[in-house]
Scaffold this active site. Structure first.
Site, PDB file in Angstrom:
ATOM      1  N   CYS A 122      86.884  36.115  58.431  1.00 18.95           N
ATOM      2  CA  CYS A 122      87.012  37.577  58.302  1.00 18.95           C
ATOM      3  C   CYS A 122      87.893  37.997  57.123  1.00 18.95           C
ATOM      4  O   CYS A 122      87.916  39.172  56.768  1.00 18.95           O
ATOM      5  CB  CYS A 122      87.549  38.170  59.592  1.00 18.95           C
ATOM      6  SG  CYS A 122      86.539  37.727  61.005  1.00 18.95           S
ATOM      7  N   HIS A 262      89.769  45.115  58.363  1.00 18.50           N
ATOM      8  CA  HIS A 262      88.700  44.327  58.973  1.00 18.50           C
ATOM      9  C   HIS A 262      88.240  45.024  60.249  1.00 18.50           C
ATOM     10  O   HIS A 262      89.054  45.493  61.051  1.00 18.50           O
ATOM     11  CB  HIS A 262      89.233  42.931  59.273  1.00 18.50           C
ATOM     12  CG  HIS A 262      88.307  42.111  60.095  1.00 18.50           C
ATOM     13  ND1 HIS A 262      86.959  42.022  59.828  1.00 18.50           N
ATOM     14  CD2 HIS A 262      88.518  41.349  61.201  1.00 18.50           C
ATOM     15  CE1 HIS A 262      86.386  41.248  60.734  1.00 18.50           C
ATOM     16  NE2 HIS A 262      87.305  40.834  61.571  1.00 18.50           N
ATOM     17  N   ASN A 293      81.517  43.497  64.633  1.00 21.57           N
ATOM     18  CA  ASN A 293      82.331  42.682  63.725  1.00 21.57           C
ATOM     19  C   ASN A 293      81.382  41.727  62.991  1.00 21.57           C
ATOM     20  O   ASN A 293      80.833  40.806  63.588  1.00 21.57           O
ATOM     21  CB  ASN A 293      83.363  41.905  64.557  1.00 21.57           C
ATOM     22  CG  ASN A 293      84.219  40.974  63.709  1.00 21.57           C
ATOM     23  OD1 ASN A 293      83.953  40.750  62.526  1.00 21.57           O
ATOM     24  ND2 ASN A 293      85.240  40.415  64.326  1.00 21.57           N
TER      25      ASN A 293
HETATM   26  C1  LIG Z   1      87.981  40.266  73.109  1.00 19.56           C
HETATM   27  C2  LIG Z   1      88.619  41.599  73.467  1.00 19.56           C
HETATM   28  C3  LIG Z   1      87.652  42.737  73.257  1.00 19.56           C
HETATM   29  C4  LIG Z   1      88.985  41.571  74.960  1.00 19.56           C
HETATM   30  O1  LIG Z   1      89.600  42.807  75.287  1.00 19.56           O
HETATM   31  P1  LIG Z   1      90.967  42.818  76.088  1.00 19.56           P
HETATM   32  O2  LIG Z   1      91.312  44.218  76.286  1.00 19.56           O
HETATM   33  O3  LIG Z   1      91.952  41.946  75.349  1.00 19.56           O
HETATM   34  O4  LIG Z   1      90.527  42.190  77.450  1.00 19.56           O
HETATM   35  P2  LIG Z   1      91.165  40.974  78.296  1.00 19.56           P
HETATM   36  O5  LIG Z   1      90.606  39.681  77.802  1.00 19.56           O
HETATM   37  O6  LIG Z   1      92.659  41.131  78.333  1.00 19.56           O
HETATM   38  O7  LIG Z   1      90.576  41.283  79.705  1.00 19.56           O
HETATM   39  C5  LIG Z   1      90.881  42.485  80.419  1.00 19.56           C
HETATM   40  C6  LIG Z   1      90.019  42.555  81.656  1.00 19.56           C
HETATM   41  O8  LIG Z   1      88.637  42.762  81.258  1.00 19.56           O
HETATM   42  C7  LIG Z   1      87.841  41.709  81.740  1.00 19.56           C
HETATM   43  N1  LIG Z   1      86.870  41.370  80.710  1.00 19.56           N
HETATM   44  C8  LIG Z   1      87.035  40.546  79.649  1.00 19.56           C
HETATM   45  N2  LIG Z   1      85.936  40.534  78.894  1.00 19.56           N
HETATM   46  C9  LIG Z   1      85.056  41.366  79.467  1.00 19.56           C
HETATM   47  C10 LIG Z   1      83.751  41.776  79.169  1.00 19.56           C
HETATM   48  N3  LIG Z   1      83.093  41.324  78.072  1.00 19.56           N
HETATM   49  N4  LIG Z   1      83.149  42.664  79.980  1.00 19.56           N
HETATM   50  C11 LIG Z   1      83.777  43.142  81.071  1.00 19.56           C
HETATM   51  N5  LIG Z   1      85.020  42.771  81.423  1.00 19.56           N
HETATM   52  C12 LIG Z   1      85.654  41.911  80.636  1.00 19.56           C
HETATM   53  C13 LIG Z   1      88.785  40.556  82.018  1.00 19.56           C
HETATM   54  O9  LIG Z   1      88.279  39.698  83.024  1.00 19.56           O
HETATM   55  C14 LIG Z   1      90.011  41.288  82.484  1.00 19.56           C
HETATM   56  O10 LIG Z   1      89.863  41.685  83.810  1.00 19.56           O
HETATM   57  P3  LIG Z   1      91.109  41.684  84.829  1.00 19.56           P
HETATM   58  O11 LIG Z   1      92.074  42.686  84.264  1.00 19.56           O
HETATM   59  O12 LIG Z   1      90.495  42.088  86.108  1.00 19.56           O
HETATM   60  O13 LIG Z   1      91.674  40.286  84.805  1.00 19.56           O
HETATM   61  C15 LIG Z   1      89.906  41.862  72.650  1.00 19.56           C
HETATM   62  O14 LIG Z   1      90.919  40.960  73.043  1.00 19.56           O
HETATM   63  C16 LIG Z   1      89.722  41.720  71.176  1.00 19.56           C
HETATM   64  O15 LIG Z   1      88.985  42.448  70.556  1.00 19.56           O
HETATM   65  N6  LIG Z   1      90.427  40.761  70.557  1.00 19.56           N
HETATM   66  C17 LIG Z   1      90.366  40.554  69.142  1.00 19.56           C
HETATM   67  C18 LIG Z   1      89.191  39.715  68.870  1.00 19.56           C
HETATM   68  C19 LIG Z   1      88.875  39.662  67.447  1.00 19.56           C
HETATM   69  O16 LIG Z   1      89.201  40.552  66.706  1.00 19.56           O
HETATM   70  N7  LIG Z   1      88.231  38.589  67.066  1.00 19.56           N
HETATM   71  C20 LIG Z   1      87.764  38.404  65.760  1.00 19.56           C
HETATM   72  C21 LIG Z   1      88.840  37.956  64.939  1.00 19.56           C
HETATM   73  S1  LIG Z   1      88.560  38.460  63.372  1.00 19.56           S
END
Ligand SMILES: CC(C)(COP(=O)(O)OP(=O)(O)OC[C@H]1O[C@@H](n2cnc3c(N)ncnc32)[C@H](O)[C@@H]1OP(=O)(O)O)[C@@H](O)C(=O)NCCC(=O)NCCS
Length: 337
Positions: A122, A262, A293
């Site tokens: 990225c 990004h 993304n």
């Molecule tokens: C991946 C991402 C969207 C997850 O969002 P988040 O808010 O961090 O979510 P979490 O992993 O903390 O999970 C929160 C809750 O949602 C749930 N959950 C996770 N993924 C889910 C999905 N795809 N659909 C529904 N629920 C989901 C989890 O089980 C958790 O539930 P709980 O609270 O009951 O335990 C986020 O972390 C993100 O965008 N990270 C950056 C990733 C990125 O930029 N990657 C590329 C790098 S360049």
């Protein structure tokens, strides 16, 4: 002793034009949720993404890169033969040689150019801006074509709740050339390679092959990531990197026309803008909403949109910041074409 001759290039460099290729197929969250255990509402609230584009079967990164490149060259008022160097930032060119840059150059009629790929996920486009700037100012090239492109659908597991809803496919391009005034500020870049396990491919292609040859039925290697860890790293540490890029360019955040980070997650974008105290009048790129993304494609696609939709004045300043797998990052202030 004979002294080695040396050369200097243009005093400064700038982005002359941009181009984009967004794949035709629009994919909704509902379609993603046909195989993913998630919901349209969750994806919108936690990522800001409403739709993304998927490349057609067989549509490779070179197929995406070439039209974006052609558009940028045309808009720069140049011919392909004017391009001295073609750089393609990508992590999803699925052959080891020749490079995606060589194949793109051949496709668009710039076969005379020097060509090479950049693999920094990225951060690929912003790394490429730094390299192009140095090539031009160092006298190694006059016009550089830089493409950021990824076909993420080849490397994601559509059932993985931690990643499947985020990614899309696409290509953005920029032509970078000589300038009388500074058009690209100092690049702040670096890494946190000890944290590479936050985002990686589950197996190598040779491990996959060996498992098949041993009679197994291995899963296709895919990208896996620690989303929340990357989220925190991006929000807390990348805002500081962006601040340093502003300082190095001696530009106040209020003097920006656009902030083009990004496009990973709208919550990361908004948090960074908040920490940087980006004022209301600065356009904040939110291409992620309908592009997802696209990894190396993300910044040039977002940049192309703010430029071509007339949201910002030509010559206005934009702060770019790329970050991701590696972990790696780079940021700089640029003048808009
Ligand atoms: C991946 C991402 C969207 C997850 O969002 P988040 O808010 O961090 O979510 P979490 O992993 O903390 O999970 C929160 C809750 O949602 C749930 N959950 C996770 N993924 C889910 C999905 N795809 N659909 C529904 N629920 C989901 C989890 O089980 C958790 O539930 P709980 O609270 O009951 O335990 C986020 O972390 C993100 O965008 N990270 C950056 C990733 C990125 O930029 N990657 C590329 C790098 S360049």
């Amino acid at each position: 002793m004979t002294r080695i001759g040396s050369r200097r290039g243009a005093e400064y460099a700038r982005i002359l034009a941009t181009g984009a290729r967004r794949p035709d197929r629009i994919v909704t969250n509902d379609e993603i949720c046909e195989v993913l255990d998630s919901s349209d509402q969750w994806i919108r609230e936690r990522t800001g993404i409403i739709t993304r584009r998927f490349a057609a079967p067989g549509e490779t990164v070179v197929d995406l890169a070439a039209p974006a490149a052609q558009q940028a060259i045309e808009r720069a008022g140049l011919a392909p033969a004017d391009v001295d160097a073609v750089l393609v930032a990508t992590s999803t060119h699925m052959v080891s040689m020749p490079s995606a840059a060589a194949l793109t150059a051949a496709r668009i009629g710039a076969g005379q150019a020097t060509t090479f790929d950049l693999s920094t996920a990225c951060a690929g486009f912003t790394h490429g801006v730094a390299v192009a700037n140095d090539l031009i100012r160092g006298g190694s090239a006059r016009h550089v074509l830089l493409v950021g492109v990824d076909r993420m659908t080849d490397v994601i597991d559509p059932r993985d709740r931690g990643s499947a809803m985020i990614f899309g496919d696409g290509a953005g391009a920029a032509v970078i050339g000589p300038s009388d005034t500074p058009g690209i500020g100092p690049t702040i870049w670096g890494g946190d390679a000890d944290q590479w396990e936050a985002l990686y491919q589950t197996a190598s292609w040779t491990e996959y092959r060996d498992a098949v040859q041993a009679g197994g039925e291995p899963d296709w290697p895919v990208l896996t990531m620690m989303g929340p860890k990357i989220f925190r790293w991006a929000v807390w540490q990348m805002a500081d990197v962006a601040r340093k890029a502003l300082e190095a360019a001696e530009v106040d955040v209020a003097d920006l026309a656009a902030f083009v980070p990004h496009q990973a997650n709208i919550r990361i974008i908004d948090q960074m803008a908040k920490q940087l105290k980006v004022p209301e009048h600065v356009v904040v790129a939110r291409d992620v909403v309908d592009a997802g993304n696209t990894t190396a494609g993300s910044i040039p696609l977002a940049l192309d949109r703010v430029v071509t939709e007339g949201q910002v004045p030509s010559g206005g300043l934009a702060l770019l910041i790329g970050f991701g797998a590696g972990l790696s990052y780079s940021a700089q202030v640029v003048a808009l074409p």
